[in-house]
Design an enzyme around this catalytic site. Structure first.
Site, PDB file in Angstrom:
ATOM      1  N   ASP A  13      -7.652   9.011   5.129  1.00 35.93           N
ATOM      2  CA  ASP A  13      -6.944   9.454   6.335  1.00 35.93           C
ATOM      3  C   ASP A  13      -7.861   9.670   7.530  1.00 35.93           C
ATOM      4  O   ASP A  13      -7.608  10.520   8.375  1.00 35.93           O
ATOM      5  CB  ASP A  13      -6.126  10.734   6.047  1.00 35.93           C
ATOM      6  CG  ASP A  13      -5.237  10.542   4.841  1.00 35.93           C
ATOM      7  OD1 ASP A  13      -4.507   9.539   4.829  1.00 35.93           O
ATOM      8  OD2 ASP A  13      -5.308  11.345   3.900  1.00 35.93           O
ATOM      9  N   LYS A  16      -8.438   4.781   9.670  1.00 32.49           N
ATOM     10  CA  LYS A  16      -8.843   3.379   9.503  1.00 32.49           C
ATOM     11  C   LYS A  16      -7.788   2.426  10.036  1.00 32.49           C
ATOM     12  O   LYS A  16      -8.104   1.406  10.625  1.00 32.49           O
ATOM     13  CB  LYS A  16      -9.081   3.070   8.015  1.00 32.49           C
ATOM     14  CG  LYS A  16     -10.222   3.839   7.395  1.00 32.49           C
ATOM     15  CD  LYS A  16     -10.375   3.504   5.914  1.00 32.49           C
ATOM     16  CE  LYS A  16      -9.234   4.027   5.068  1.00 32.49           C
ATOM     17  NZ  LYS A  16      -9.110   5.489   4.998  1.00 32.49           N
ATOM     18  N   GLY A  40      -1.895   5.196   3.088  1.00 30.87           N
ATOM     19  CA  GLY A  40      -0.876   5.290   4.123  1.00 30.87           C
ATOM     20  C   GLY A  40      -1.550   5.163   5.458  1.00 30.87           C
ATOM     21  O   GLY A  40      -2.413   5.948   5.800  1.00 30.87           O
ATOM     22  N   HIS A  41      -1.210   4.119   6.188  1.00 33.86           N
ATOM     23  CA  HIS A  41      -1.830   3.903   7.491  1.00 33.86           C
ATOM     24  C   HIS A  41      -0.782   4.076   8.578  1.00 33.86           C
ATOM     25  O   HIS A  41       0.252   3.417   8.551  1.00 33.86           O
ATOM     26  CB  HIS A  41      -2.445   2.506   7.559  1.00 33.86           C
ATOM     27  CG  HIS A  41      -3.603   2.322   6.627  1.00 33.86           C
ATOM     28  ND1 HIS A  41      -4.011   1.106   6.165  1.00 33.86           N
ATOM     29  CD2 HIS A  41      -4.438   3.221   6.079  1.00 33.86           C
ATOM     30  CE1 HIS A  41      -5.058   1.267   5.367  1.00 33.86           C
ATOM     31  NE2 HIS A  41      -5.330   2.549   5.299  1.00 33.86           N
ATOM     32  N   ARG A 132      -6.933  -4.336 -20.394  1.00 32.16           N
ATOM     33  CA  ARG A 132      -6.589  -5.769 -20.470  1.00 32.16           C
ATOM     34  C   ARG A 132      -5.187  -6.021 -21.019  1.00 32.16           C
ATOM     35  O   ARG A 132      -4.951  -6.981 -21.753  1.00 32.16           O
ATOM     36  CB  ARG A 132      -7.671  -6.541 -21.270  1.00 32.16           C
ATOM     37  CG  ARG A 132      -8.962  -6.611 -20.474  1.00 32.16           C
ATOM     38  CD  ARG A 132     -10.156  -6.777 -21.325  1.00 32.16           C
ATOM     39  NE  ARG A 132     -10.409  -5.572 -22.108  1.00 32.16           N
ATOM     40  CZ  ARG A 132     -11.372  -5.459 -22.998  1.00 32.16           C
ATOM     41  NH1 ARG A 132     -12.171  -6.470 -23.224  1.00 32.16           N
ATOM     42  NH2 ARG A 132     -11.536  -4.329 -23.670  1.00 32.16           N
ATOM     43  N   GLN A 172      -8.226   4.511   1.216  1.00 30.40           N
ATOM     44  CA  GLN A 172      -8.742   5.809   0.766  1.00 30.40           C
ATOM     45  C   GLN A 172     -10.098   6.067   1.457  1.00 30.40           C
ATOM     46  O   GLN A 172     -10.335   5.543   2.525  1.00 30.40           O
ATOM     47  CB  GLN A 172      -8.859   5.895  -0.767  1.00 30.40           C
ATOM     48  CG  GLN A 172      -7.513   5.928  -1.485  1.00 30.40           C
ATOM     49  CD  GLN A 172      -6.886   4.570  -1.656  1.00 30.40           C
ATOM     50  OE1 GLN A 172      -7.530   3.623  -2.057  1.00 30.40           O
ATOM     51  NE2 GLN A 172      -5.622   4.460  -1.342  1.00 30.40           N
TER      52      GLN A 172
END
Ligand code: IMP
Ligand code: MG
Length: 354
Positions: A13, A16, A40-41, A132, A172
Site C-alpha cells: 500500500d 505503487k 489492491g491498487h 505440485r 504487496q
C-alpha cells in the site's frame, strides 16, 4: 536496458498503483508477476477512482499492453469482474499462472486469522503449487478466458529484443516477502525485485532501474511486528482503509532502517516518496533513525502545517517538508526521484533537488 521494476519498500500500500499508472505512458508493456487479488491498487484519473486487484495498473493507458504472468495466482471470479470494468483488449494471461479454487479461499478463511491474511486463498493456492498438485490457467476450459491466454514470457523476451520498454509492477511490499519479510506474518510469494523477475521469466540483465515506492510514514494491514506503530495517528484521516478487505490500516512513523534494508534487498536505484500531503497538518514529525533491539529511536522534525497538494516542484514545498525529505534520502541511502502529494496523476513531481 529496457526494463524497469516498481517495488514496494514497506508492508504494501505504498502507492505503487499510482506510480505505475503515472509511468506507464512511457512504456509499451506492463507486467504483474507475483501475488494475486490480495493486492489492491487504487488509481484516480480525474474524478474517477479505479480499484484493481489483478490487472496491472498500466491498463488505463489504451496503448499499453498488459500481462498477468506465470508467477501469479488468479481468482477467476475476480478476474472476470475486473475485465468487465476496464478496456482489456490488450491483456494477456499466462497459462502457467495458478488458479485459486474455492477450497483455497475456505482454507484461508479458516486458518488465516492469526496472520491476518486477506482471506483471498493466496497462501493455500501457493501451497498447492509447491506441493505440485495445483491447477493452472492452461487447464481451465472457460470460453470467456481463452482469448486472453498466451504464454507471457516469450512475448516479453521478444519485446525486450526489440528494445521496447517493459515495466514490472510489484505487488504487496518488501517486508511481506515470504523469505525476507517479517515471517510468519508475510504473504506467500516473493515480493522482491528478484521475485518479480522470477515470476515473469525474465533475467536480471534486462533491468536498468528499480524504483522503490515508500510512503512518507508507514502502514501495515494484518498482524505482525510493526516497531514504529503509533495508534495516535488517525488512519481514517489518512484514508488508510484496505482496498481489498476494507480493514483500517495500522499507522506508524517512517522507519528509515527498515526502508534502507528494503532498498538493499531490491537494489533500488530511485525512490518514489508518496502521500507526503498526509503529514501536512502534523505539529511535529517523528522519524525512526535506528533500532535498539527492535525499539525505535526517533528524531523529531518540525511539521509544516500547510497544504502541499498544490506543490509541483521541490522548491514549492515548505522548508520543513524539504528538510524531512532530505533526511529520508540521507537515512535510506537512495536518491528520491519522484514525490507524490495527492491521489491524482497531476499531484506528483520529479525531484529536482535544491
Ligand atoms: P495474504 O497475502 O492474503 O496471505 O496475507 C498475508 C499478509 O499480507 C496479511 O498481513 C495481509 O494483510 C498482507 N497483504 C497481502 N497483500 C497485501 C497488499 O497488497 N497490501 C498490503 N498488505 C497485504
Ligand atoms: Mg494495496
Amino acid at each position: 536496458m529496457p526494463a524497469t521494476i516498481v517495488i514496494g519498500l514497506q508492508w504494501g500500500d505504498e502507492g505503487k498503483g499510482k506510480i505505475v499508472d503515472l509511468l506507464a505512458e512511457n512504456f509499451q508493456h506492463v507486467v504483474r508477476s507475483q501475488g494475486g487479488n490480495n493486492a489492491g491498487h487504487t488509481i484516480q484519473v480525474g474524478e474517477k477512482v479505479f480499484k484493481l486487484h489483478l490487472i496491472p495498473s498500466g491498463i488505463l493507458h489504451p496503448g499499453v499492453k498488459c500481462y498477468i504472468a506465470d508467477g501469479t495466482v488468479i481468482d477467476l471470479n475476480v478476474l472476470k469482474k475486473e475485465i468487465e470494468t476496464v478496456n482489456a483488449t490488450h491483456l494477456t494471461i499466462s497459462p502457467g499462472a495458478h488458479v485459486i479454487l474455492e477450497k483455497h479461499r475456505k482454507e484461508d478463511a479458516a486458518t488465516g486469522k492469526e496472520i491476518g491474511t486477506t482471506g483471498c486463498g493466496i497462501g493455500p493456492c501457493y501451497a498447492d503449487k509447491m506441493r505440485r498438485v495445483g491447477m493452472r490457467i492452461g487447464d481451465v476450459e472457460d470460453q470467456w478466458l481463452k482469448p486472453f491466454v498466451r504464454p507471457v514470457a516469450p512475448l516479453l523476451h521478444e519485446a525486450l529484443e526489440r528494445s521496447e520498454l517493459v515495466l514490472f509492477e510489484g505487488a504487496q511490499g518488501t517486508l511481506l516477502d515470504l523469505t525476507f519479510g517479517t515471517y510468519p506474518y508475510v504473504t506467500s510469494s516473493s515480493t522482491l525485485a528478484a521475485g518479480v523477475l522470477a515470476g515473469a521469466g525474465v533475467g536480471p540483465t534486462a533491468v536498468s532501474d528499480v524504483i522503490g515506492v515508500c510512503k512518507a510514514y508507514t502502514t501495515r494491514v494484518g498482524a505482525g511486528p510493526f516497531p514504529t506503530e503509533a495508534p495516535e495517528l488517525d488512519a481514517r484521516a489518512a484514508n488508510e482503509i484496505g482496498t481489498t478487505t476494507g480493514r483500517l490500516r495500522r499507522m506508524g512513523f517512517f522507519d528509515a532502517p527498515l526502508v534502507r534494508y528494503a532498498v538493499k534487498l531490491n537494489g533500488v536505484s530511485m525512490l518514489a516518496l508518496t502521500k507526503l500531503d498526509i503529514l501536512d497538518q502534523w505539529e511535529s514529525i517523528k522519524i525512526c533513525i535506528e533500532h535498539d533491539d527492535a525499539v525505535p529511536i526517533y528524531k523529531k522534525l518540525p511539521g509544516w502545517k500547510k497544504s502541499t497538494r498544490e506543490c509541483r516542484s521541490f522548491s514549492d514545498l515548505p522548508k520543513e517538508a524539504r528538510a524531512y525529505i532530505e533526511k529520508i534520502e540521507e537515512l535510506v541511502e537512495a536518491p528520491i526521484g519522484l514525490i507524490s502529494v495527492g491521489p491524482k496523476r497531476e499531484e506528483t513531481f520529479y525531484f529536482d533537488g535544491e
